[in-house]
Design a protein around this motif. Structure first.
Motif, mmCIF file in Angstrom:
data_model
loop_
_atom_site.group_PDB
_atom_site.id
_atom_site.type_symbol
_atom_site.label_atom_id
_atom_site.label_comp_id
_atom_site.label_asym_id
_atom_site.label_seq_id
_atom_site.Cartn_x
_atom_site.Cartn_y
_atom_site.Cartn_z
ATOM 1 N N ASN A 312 55.163 55.511 61.815
ATOM 2 C CA ASN A 312 55.648 56.094 60.505
ATOM 3 C C ASN A 312 54.983 57.798 60.965
ATOM 4 N N ARG A 315 57.236 59.265 63.695
ATOM 5 C CA ARG A 315 58.565 59.266 62.936
ATOM 6 C C ARG A 315 58.696 60.958 62.192
ATOM 7 N N ARG A 316 57.834 60.697 61.234
ATOM 8 C CA ARG A 316 57.893 62.114 60.444
ATOM 9 C C ARG A 316 57.370 63.429 61.316
ATOM 10 N N ASP A 337 67.370 61.659 59.520
ATOM 11 C CA ASP A 337 66.130 61.700 58.679
ATOM 12 C C ASP A 337 65.245 60.651 59.416
ATOM 13 N N GLU A 338 64.353 60.305 58.584
ATOM 14 C CA GLU A 338 63.449 59.278 59.064
ATOM 15 C C GLU A 338 63.900 57.955 59.281
ATOM 16 N N GLU A 339 65.001 57.523 58.399
ATOM 17 C CA GLU A 339 65.436 56.325 58.627
ATOM 18 C C GLU A 339 66.532 56.092 59.688
ATOM 19 N N THR A 340 67.152 57.243 59.976
ATOM 20 C CA THR A 340 68.026 57.290 61.062
ATOM 21 C C THR A 340 67.789 58.034 62.520
ATOM 22 N N SER A 343 68.138 55.425 65.572
ATOM 23 C CA SER A 343 69.420 54.893 65.856
ATOM 24 C C SER A 343 70.298 56.265 66.341
#
Length: 532
Positions: A312, A315-316, A337-340, A343
């Motif tokens: 986490n 990623r941030r 963003d952090e979710e994508t 991918s």
């Protein structure tokens, strides 16, 4: 180098050092692993961390936070202080004089920063008491005296003189007769006496600590409720022998003044905050009493300690730098963003995890490895081979290369790799804390080729004995990943029920007999080295 996609180009161009970015950008890109809240306290603190762990970023973030809150933060990069004499002349200048020169430079920087703050803040500028008291600080730190022999001489001169003259004239004519007389007299007397004093010696900075403390106290009183935060970065820039004296000057002038808070960023293995001059006579900063030393960035984001938090955090970190980069570079692309993030930038989650493991908890290492990996990937997404190739290059160029000046430490590293990785197929090992101060071990840790996972581990079967758990840097064994010597786990574990089985644990058990193969005895290395 292959042509990079816009996204990979943005990853490659992320600045790797906090000094290269504006304060506002640093605030926006700061990812708090918990250190931000821990620093935001009025207590004096030492912030430890090796190079690249984010000490500068954390201080600049705190600077922006306290400025928004209405306080007066003063960030000082200590590498910008000093003259060639105080920095490079070594024993030619005694440590008292060296620290005095550096301290005067520091107080000059403080004065300049407070004056600038007053010019930029209408409320401060209108505070005539505050502005006038700044002059007292400047006066307290700008005294100079000459040390050496004194010669005095007197010279006198006396002169006296007198002169006179006279004459008479007479004129006759048939109708009249004229007679005139002319006399004159003059005298003068001169006396001159001079005294000459010649001082032969060298100029030395001269100040009284009580005068400086008094000036700072008056400034603090003029600010009412506003606090001054003195943030000193790069403590290692102060010569080691001068560090305790510099610390003592800070204690006597700043630390006990109400309204002032000191934060110091330092590398633990290269810092000397306190020194014993004679039995029972200490100078410097007493850790725990004068300043807390409870923050170590090396212990925050190591992958093995908490994998989920490490993922986490990084990623941030990457997303925040991408956002800042696109604003600075004016890239016209859609950012993840952090979710994508995974991918869009990586081939799969394994590639991202490989990056997190390669970083070993050091943000600057993560950004350097990612930048080169993005360049290697070109127009493709970053893959595991890209990360491994980049990590090996970064290790050889930045870390192992720094050890060339320390052949003993380099020999210890090769021995540890042979013993732990090739011999036991493990990434980590235990060292008795009695050897924790070994210069060779400290050099490897400082170069970031060894990472401290846990301190002071003790087992039930070894009362009184404590161990530190180290993990070998990812880059040191990346070339073994596809061989029979590839590490299989962190610490080798001996199971009495299956003595021939190979098993590993991430957390040492209470019974250290089960991980006795993980203990590395530096005495064995020294004995081996002495026979080479």
């Amino acid at each position: 180098m292959a042509v990079m996609s816009e996204l990979n180009k943005l990853l490659y161009q992320i600045p790797k050092r906090a000094e290269q970015r504006h304060v506002e950008t640093l605030r926006n890109t700061f990812v708090d692993s918990g250190v931000g809240d821990a620093l935001d306290t009025i207590d004096h603190q030492i912030l430890y961390g090796r190079r690249g762990t984010g000490k500068t970023h954390a201080l600049r973030y705190l600077e922006s936070v306290r400025k928004v809150a209405g306080d007066l933060p003063i960030y000082v990069d200590l590498t910008s202080l000093g003259s060639p004499e105080s920095l490079f002349m070594g024993q030619a200048v005694d440590p008292v004089e060296r620290s005095a020169r550096l301290f005067v430079d520091l107080m000059g920087h403080v004065h300049e920063a407070l004056l600038t703050a007053a010019l930029e803040d209408e409320q401060l500028l209108a505070n005539t008491s505050f502005v006038s008291r700044l002059d007292g600080l400047l006066e307290a730190v700008t005294q100079v005296r000459v040390t050496g022999d004194i010669e005095q001489s007197q010279e006198g001169e006396r002169k006296a003189g007198h002169s006179s003259k006279g004459g008479a004239t007479a004129k006759f004519s048939p109708s009249s007769a004229t007679v005139s007389f002319d006399t004159s007299s003059a005298s003068d007397y001169n006396e001159r006496e001079t005294e000459k004093t010649v001082r032969k010696g060298s100029e030395r900075r001269s100040f009284n600590v009580s005068d400086i403390a008094r000036a700072l106290r008056s400034i603090g009183q003029a600010l009412n409720e506003r606090r001054i935060w003195l943030m000193l970065d790069e403590w290692i820039a102060i010569p080691p022998e001068a560090q305790p004296y510099m610390g003592e000057l800070l204690i006597r002038t700043v630390s006990h003044v109400p309204g002032f808070t000191i934060k110091i960023a330092a590398i633990e293995q290269q810092s000397r905050f306190r020194q014993e001059l004679s039995p029972g006579n200490y100078i410097g900063i007493e850790l725990g009493a004068d300043a807390a030393a409870n923050l170590d960035l090396d212990e925050f984001m190591v992958f093995e300690q908490n994998e989920a938090e490490s993922r986490n955090f990084f990623r941030r970190l990457i997303v925040s730098h991408l956002i800042a980069g696109i604003e600075e570079k004016k890239f016209n692309i859609e950012l993840p963003d952090e979710e994508t993030l995974i991918s869009k930038c990586f081939t799969d989650v394994r590639a991202f995890d490989e990056l997190v493991r390669a970083a070993e908890g050091v943000p600057r290492d993560a950004l350097n490895v990612l930048g080169t990996a993005a360049a290697n990937a070109g127009s493709n997404k970053v893959s595991v081979p890209d990360i491994r190739k980049s990590a090996l290059s970064w290790y050889q160029r930045d870390k192992a290369g720094a050890l060339n000046a320390s052949p003993d430490a380099l020999a210890l590293l090769h021995w540890v790799i042979d013993e732990v990785i090739r011999g036991k197929k493990a990434r980590g090992f235990l060292v008795n804390q009695k050897d924790a101060d070994s210069l060779m071990l400290m050099a490897l840790f400082d170069a970031r080729v060894l990472h401290l996972l846990r301190r002071g581990y003790s087992g039930q079967d070894t009362p009184g004995e404590r161990y530190n758990v180290y993990v070998i840097d990812y880059g040191a064994y990346i070339d073994l990943m596809q061989t029979k010597f590839a590490p299989q786990g962190l610490l080798p574990f001996f199971d009495e029920l299956e003595p021939d089985a190979s098993s590993y644990v991430d957390v040492p058990p209470q019974d250290l007999r089960s991980v006795r193969r993980a203990v590395v005895d530096l005495a064995t290395f020294r004995a081996r080295a002495s026979h080479v």
